[in-house]
Structure formats: structure tokens, C-alpha cells
Design a protein around this motif. Structure first.
Motif, PDB file in Angstrom:
ATOM      1  N   UNK A 166      44.641  14.481  53.709  1.00 22.38           N
ATOM      2  CA  UNK A 166      45.795  15.023  54.437  1.00 22.38           C
ATOM      3  C   UNK A 166      46.533  16.048  53.582  1.00 22.38           C
ATOM      4  N   UNK A 167      46.697  15.759  52.305  1.00 20.68           N
ATOM      5  CA  UNK A 167      47.399  16.679  51.412  1.00 20.68           C
ATOM      6  C   UNK A 167      46.640  17.996  51.273  1.00 20.68           C
TER       7      UNK A 167
ATOM      8  N   UNK B 134      52.600  11.599  50.051  1.00 20.14           N
ATOM      9  CA  UNK B 134      52.266  12.104  48.721  1.00 20.14           C
ATOM     10  C   UNK B 134      51.573  11.066  47.855  1.00 20.14           C
ATOM     11  N   UNK B 135      51.104   9.986  48.448  1.00 22.14           N
ATOM     12  CA  UNK B 135      50.466   8.922  47.690  1.00 22.14           C
ATOM     13  C   UNK B 135      49.031   9.233  47.313  1.00 22.14           C
ATOM     14  N   UNK B 136      48.419   8.357  46.505  1.00 21.94           N
ATOM     15  CA  UNK B 136      47.059   8.611  46.003  1.00 21.94           C
ATOM     16  C   UNK B 136      45.967   8.443  47.047  1.00 21.94           C
TER      17      UNK B 136
ATOM     18  N   UNK C 170      51.743   4.720  42.266  1.00 18.88           N
ATOM     19  CA  UNK C 170      52.683   5.393  41.363  1.00 18.88           C
ATOM     20  C   UNK C 170      54.129   5.168  41.799  1.00 18.88           C
ATOM     21  N   UNK C 171      55.039   5.607  40.969  1.00 19.26           N
ATOM     22  CA  UNK C 171      56.461   5.521  41.323  1.00 19.26           C
ATOM     23  C   UNK C 171      56.756   6.466  42.478  1.00 19.26           C
ATOM     24  N   UNK C 172      57.426   6.004  43.528  1.00 13.15           N
ATOM     25  CA  UNK C 172      57.729   6.889  44.659  1.00 13.15           C
ATOM     26  C   UNK C 172      58.586   8.069  44.232  1.00 13.15           C
TER      27      UNK C 172
ATOM     28  N   UNK D 109      55.163   2.175  52.548  1.00 19.35           N
ATOM     29  CA  UNK D 109      54.543   1.859  53.835  1.00 19.35           C
ATOM     30  C   UNK D 109      53.575   2.961  54.278  1.00 19.35           C
ATOM     31  N   UNK D 110      53.959   4.223  54.031  1.00 17.18           N
ATOM     32  CA  UNK D 110      53.160   5.334  54.523  1.00 17.18           C
ATOM     33  C   UNK D 110      52.028   5.738  53.587  1.00 17.18           C
ATOM     34  N   UNK D 111      52.017   5.222  52.365  1.00 19.22           N
ATOM     35  CA  UNK D 111      51.063   5.723  51.377  1.00 19.22           C
ATOM     36  C   UNK D 111      50.171   4.657  50.751  1.00 19.22           C
TER      37      UNK D 111
END
Length: 657
Positions: free
Chosen positions: A97-98, A90-92, A412-414, A427-429
Motif C-alpha cells: 500500500x505504501x 505506515x506500519x511494517x 515499531x513505535x507508532x 489496529x490499522x497496521x
């Protein structure tokens, strides 16, 4: 219109098989492309194939209750996978993928909701007179085409299709559990009788140092030789090669003057030779204060074994690089002089205050510091002619601390999620193409700079770093493991398994993968971090004889898997753990004792999640995601004429009434 098997669900099935099938295909292609052990990829690949087969079966038998149940289960699992991936990615920097997941999830949810209302619609169809006409009034051309595609049971072609589906499903079903045992295969590995493996170490050792003040008889007014004959009393364990550095040389007639002032040009060497910074008034009444190590025998062992060392300045900032000469900061650099005396080749491990480990997201301060160290080593030649270059400890830690990741783009904040921790979310984003390119360029410039001075680089890294890089990119490990010809790579081949088969499989897997991926640059390993504290590090290797025998067995296993050099670490704790003579036991086990055959089975499920992350994140690549989405749209678009005709039919029907 046949409501038992809506065309929409058949198209949805093809969409999902396209999306999931390509993930399964990657699990097949990546180990072939990279040379990695294929059993790390085939089990999760088998899971995706089974999911695709489940979609085929559920739609094929949808007219029967078992087909409906299978469809609902498959749809729920597919929707869960979409939600799970959207949550963890869900990262920027995962936008592509999103988008792909949201697009696919939308149509899966529509299909799932529609399937829940299908029994009600069928009941209305059977009992309501108005809906009966719907079954027979669709355009004949549409009806013929629909019947041809939906009547899967009666045609010869669909009989063959049914057989293929069943074979596909059962092959996947059988394939996955059998992969656990490598299809029943038993591994046999044994080193050649002529094989040798060098034992190297992560140092320095425990010096057991002592400071001595003693009267000394000089050789001349500017030269001393520290040995038992020149000193007024002989310290215990003093020998050539044990001198660390000189605190002070004084003369009774000139109190307060230090004749061994390193800032003014004094030099001292481990063999006991001291060149003073200014001449002594006389050769009488001279005293010396110096520091020496009582444990110099460990260096004699390493020299006899032709060991190499990754030399670590524990917790230091390597501030001596700011001094132009080796002796300007001798209280730090004496360690390299000792290695030079004992003819031990070594790498200088790169440290930097304020940072724990090296990775992609602190590349700029570490490559800058490493460049300074390389320049300093080059200036120190030929004094440090046994220095091979520099070393890195690549580890993906300190993820959540911004100050430890100065080169990471703002994040951003996870999310507060049950599926993923904050550490794992970062790590994933955090992968952003420009940062990765900049890091690779910086590291490669450093490697080339070192090579220009005849120096090289040794990099050790956590064992799942290779799997991340297997298909050519870095998705979650944060480690700069791009292959460069001036770098030796040493995986942290740790294991602490009570099950012998599982322990040997881990050792085999890491050796084989590194050798396949890095070739001649990948035959060295770090075999563990064996501290004296058994609770913290690798409790499998206990401080007693049992723990030592386990370790000796495992290093023999490394040799049987082709390892040519093993770094044992850390040397100071190994000495505390099993005594200084343990290094000789390593040499004996590897190069003197007869070779042992190891027999074991595979345990390939240990990196299931990391393999899945790697292939899923490939959908962030535009060249892959856009064709997949285009094909999905094309599949759905073929429904538009049929839906249009159905809508027109309903409108006309209502007008007639």
C-alpha cells in the motif's frame, strides 16, 4: 504544443481515476458480495465517484479559469488523501500500500507543481518570441494526435463525453446526500404475530448468599438431605435448588474431622442431597455448615422461560480445569450444578488471568485454555449434561500493551501524528498474513475439537466486526470472526441514542447484517451491557421506569428485525437496576404482548471511516496492487514518445540559434 491542457495532466487524471475509482467500485461490490446493508457503503462510495468526476471536469475545462480552480482543489484533496493514507498505514506490514501511494503521490505532486507554473509559462509563451515557435513546430503527427485528444469542445464525440461527465458528476453529487435518507425511503418493520424470541442472559446473577451453621438429622451414616425438616431451625428462603456447597459436616464425638471432604469423594447437590466422604459414627449430634442462595427464584424464572446463559467466572482463571472431577473444586463449580438442577442450558465463558479480552493477537493462550475447558466439560459428563460448550467475548481492546498481545509480531513505535492515535495506529497496521492464518487455524481446530464432543461455541463481538470481514479478510478489528459451522455469533447490538430514528436504524442494521452474513448462525444478539452505574454503560437506559421502557421498546425492535434470541447482560446488574422480576417483563414484552410496527429512516454514516479503511487496505494485496500500478505505469508511459519529441525539438531549436 497546447499548454492550456498538458498531456501530463490528462494522464494524471486517468491514473487517479483508476486508483480512486476502484475504491468506489469496492464500495458497490462488497455489500452485494457479503449481503451487508448497502447504505453503509454507498455514501463513501459516492464521495469517491464525485472525486473521480471532479478530475474529469477539471481537465475537461482546464482552459477556463473555473477548470483551473477545480483542478487545484481536486489535486490538493487527492494529495492530502495520499499523505493521510501514508501516515495512518505506515506500519511494517503495509508495504505494498505504501509503495502504491508513494508512486501515485510523486506524480500528483509533479502535476500540482507544474500547474502552478503554467500561467507563468503561458505568459512567457505569449510575449516571448522564442517560445512562439514551440506552438507550431512540434511534429505534425504528434500535433494532430494532440489536437484530436485535447480539442474536447468542437467534436461530436467530445460533446457526448461532456454530457457523460456532467451526468457522472451530478449523479454522484446528488447520490451522496440522498444516501443519508435512503433516497427518501421510510422503513416499516414488524414481527409476525406468531414470532417468539428467547430471553437469555449473561450470568451469573447476584446470589444474595448466606452461610448457615445448624444441627441436622442425617438420612443415614453417609447421606444428608438439607431441608427445613432436617435442620434444627429453618433458614429464610431455603428451598430445593438453592444449596451452593458444604463447608463442613462434623460430629460431636470427633472434633476436627470434616465428613464432607470433597477431595476424598464427597458430593453435594443444589437440591440438598449430600453424600459424605466417610460414614458418621452415629446419626446424633451432627452439625453442618453450608452456603446457600436466597435469590433462587431468579433461576426458577429462567427455567420457565427456557433461557440460556453465558456463564462468567468473574475475573477468574478457571483453575478448576486442572482438577479432574466436578467436586474437586466445588466452590467454583457449584454454579454449574445449580444450572443443571434448574435445567438451564449454558455456555462456559473463557477467562484467563492477565488478559482482559479475547482477540486474534492472544489466540494461542486462549485457544489452549479453551481446549482444556472443553476437555474438562467432556470428562464431567453426564453430570454437566446441560452444558452447551464454551463462549468467547471478542473485543479489540488492550491494543497498546505488548503483554496482552503475545501473538502479535513485533511492531515499531507508532508515529506522533495528528491524524491517528497510537491505539488506532496499531489496529490499522498490525495485520500480518502469517499471524492471521495461524490464528484462524488455531480457532478452527478448537471449534472442531469441541464439535467432536458434541459441544458448540458462542461468540459475541463488537458491532463493526462484520463490516471489516465483509470482503473476506480482517483489516482493523482484531476479531476472529471467520464463519465456522460450529459457532453461534452474537453481535453486541448496543445503542444509546436519544434520537428514536437513529436508535432503530442501529438495531436494524446490526440485525440485518448479521443475519445476512452468518445465516442461521446469526439470529442471536447481545442487547447491551446494562450496569447499575448509569455513567459508565449506556446511560440511555436509566435505572428508573423510563429507562426500562426504553429497553423494552428496543428489544421489541430487535424481535421485529428477526432476532430469535436476545442475551441481556449482565444479569446481576439487571436485577440491581430493575429488580429480579424484570426478566419476566422481558418475556411478556417479547412473547405475550401484541406485536408493534416500527417506523424509522436510515442513518448510514456511522461507520464511514471503517468502511474506508477496509477498502484502502485491500491495496496491500499483491493481486490487486500490482495490476493497478502496472496500469498506472502504462498510462504514464504513453507520454514518453511525446516528451522525447518535445526534448528533441528544444535541442534542435537551441542548435539552430
Amino acid at each position: 504544443m497546447n499548454l492550456d491542457l498538458p498531456q501530463y495532466l490528462e494522464r494524471l487524471m486517468k491514473m487517479n481515476i483508476l486508483l480512486l475509482g476502484f475504491l468506489a467500485l469496492q464500495m458497490f461490490i462488497i455489500p452485494i458480495y457479503s449481503g451487508m446493508n448497502y447504505l453503509e457503503y454507498l455514501p463513501p462510495g459516492g464521495i469517491f465517484w464525485i472525486l473521480c468526476a471532479s478530475w474529469l471536469l477539471s481537465i475537461h475545462f482546464y482552459s477556463q479559469p473555473v477548470g483551473k480552480i477545480l483542478y487545484l482543489l481536486t489535486a490538493v484533496l487527492t494529495i492530502f488523501l495520499h499523505i493521510y493514507w501514508l501516515n495512518i498505514f505506515s506500519g511494517p506490514f503495509d508495504r505494498m500500500l505504501q509503495i502504491l501511494m508513494i508512486f501515485s503521490l510523486f506524480f500528483n505532486v509533479i502535476g500540482f507543481i507544474g500547474s502552478l507554473f503554467l500561467p507563468i509559462m503561458k505568459l512567457i509563451q505569449e510575449k516571448g518570441a522564442k517560445l512562439k515557435s514551440l506552438k507550431i513546430t512540434i511534429d505534425k503527427k504528434l500535433n494532430d494526435r494532440s489536437v484530436g485528444s485535447l480539442n474536447l469542445i468542437n467534436s461530436k464525440g467530445n460533446t457526448r463525453k461532456r454530457i457523460m461527465i456532467l451526468l457522472f458528476f451530478f449523479a454522484g453529487l446528488i447520490f451522496t446526500p440522498l444516501s443519508v435518507y435512503d433516497f427518501g425511503r421510510t422503513y416499516h418493520v414488524k414481527a409476525l404475530d406468531s414470532a417468539t424470541t428467547r430471553s437469555s442472559f449473561w450470568g451469573p446473577p447476584d446470589y444474595d448468599s448466606q452461610t448457615v451453621t445448624n444441627a441436622i438429622t442425617p438420612i443415614d451414616s453417609t447421606t444428608l438431605l438439607i431441608d427445613n425438616s432436617s435442620l434444627s431451625s429453618a433458614p429464610s428462603y431455603l428451598c430445593p435448588g438453592s444449596i451452593m456447597y458444604i463447608e463442613e459436616v462434623s460430629h460431636a464425638s470427633t472434633p476436627g474431622i470434616n465428613y464432607c471432604n470433597y477431595s476424598d469423594g464427597a458430593e453435594s447437590y443444589p437440591n440438598g442431597t449430600v453424600f459424605l466422604s466417610s460414614p458418621l459414627p452415629t446419626l446424633m449430634d451432627v452439625s453442618i455448615e453450608f452456603k446457600y442462595m436466597k435469590n433462587s427464584k431468579i433461576y426458577s424464572y429462567l427455567s420457565e422461560m427456557n433461557s440460556r446463559m453465558v456463564h462468567t467466572e468473574w475475573g477468574g482463571n478457571q483453575s478448576w480445569v486442572e482438577s479432574p472431577k466436578v467436586f474437586d473444586n466445588v466452590k467454583k463449580t457449584y454454579e454449574y450444578l445449580i444450572l443443571e438442577y434448574w435445567n438451564i442450558s449454558y455456555f462456559v465463558n473463557i477467562h484467563l488471568d492477565g488478559y482482559a479480552y479475547v482477540n486474534i493477537y492472544n489466540y494461542s493462550p486462549f485457544t489452549a485454555r479453551a481446549t482444556d475447558v472443553v476437555d474438562w466439560i467432556a470428562m464431567a459428563q453426564p453430570t454437566l449434561n446441560h452444558c452447551l460448550g464454551i463462549a468467547f467475548d471478542w473485543e479489540p481492546k488492550e491494543v497498546t500493551i505488548p503483554s496482552m498481545n503475545p501473538d502479535r509480531p513485533d511492531m515499531p513505535t507508532p508515529p506522533d501524528s495528528p491524524f491517528i492515535s497510537q491505539d488506532k495506529w496499531y489496529r490499522l497496521n498490525e495485520q500480518e498474513d502469517e499471524t492471521l492464518k495461524a490464528a484462524k487455524t488455531a480457532y478452527f481446530n478448537l471449534y472442531n475439537h469441541a464439535e467432536s464432543f458434541g459441544l458448540s461455541v458462542y461468540g459475541t463481538y463488537v458491532n463493526w466486526g462484520m463490516e471489516d470481514l465483509a470482503e473476506g479478510d480482517i483489516d482493523y478489528t482484531r476479531l476472529p470472526l471467520w464463519k465456522h459451522p460450529n459457532v453461534e455469533y452474537g453481535v453486541m447490538s448496543y445503542q444509546s441514542k436519544d434520537d428514536d430514528d437513529e436508535a432503530m436504524w442501529e438495531i436494524y442494521r446490526m440485525n440485518r447484517n448479521q443475519q445476512r452474513y452468518y445465516g442461521e448462525q446469526g439470529y442471536s444478539l447481545l442487547t447491551g451491557w446494562l450496569t447499575f452505574d448509569e455513567v459508565v454503560h449506556l446511560p440511555y437506559y436509566t435505572n428508573d421506569e423510563l429507562g426500562l421502557q426504553r429497553y423494552l421498546r428496543d428489544i421489541k425492535m430487535h424481535q421485529a428485525c428477526g432476532a430469535r434470541e436476545l442475551f441481556h447482560a449482565p444479569l446481576n446488574d439487571l436485577i440491581l437496576k430493575w429488580g429480579p422480576e424484570v426478566v419476566l417483563e422481558f418475556e411478556q414484552a417479547l412473547n405475550e404482548e401484541s406485536k408493534v410496527e416500527f417506523v424509522f429512516k436510515a442513518y448510514p454514516w456511522g461507520h464511514l471511516d471503517t468502511a474506508l479503511y477496509d477498502v484502502a487496505e485491500n491495496y496491500n494485496k499483491l493481486w490487486l496492487a500490482i495490476p493497478i500500478m502496472t496500469l498506472q505505469i502504462f498510462i504514464l508511459a504513453r507520454l514518453v514518445p511525446k516528451l522525447d519529441q518535445l526534448i528533441k525539438h528544444l535541442i534542435n531549436k537551441s542548435k539552430r540559434k
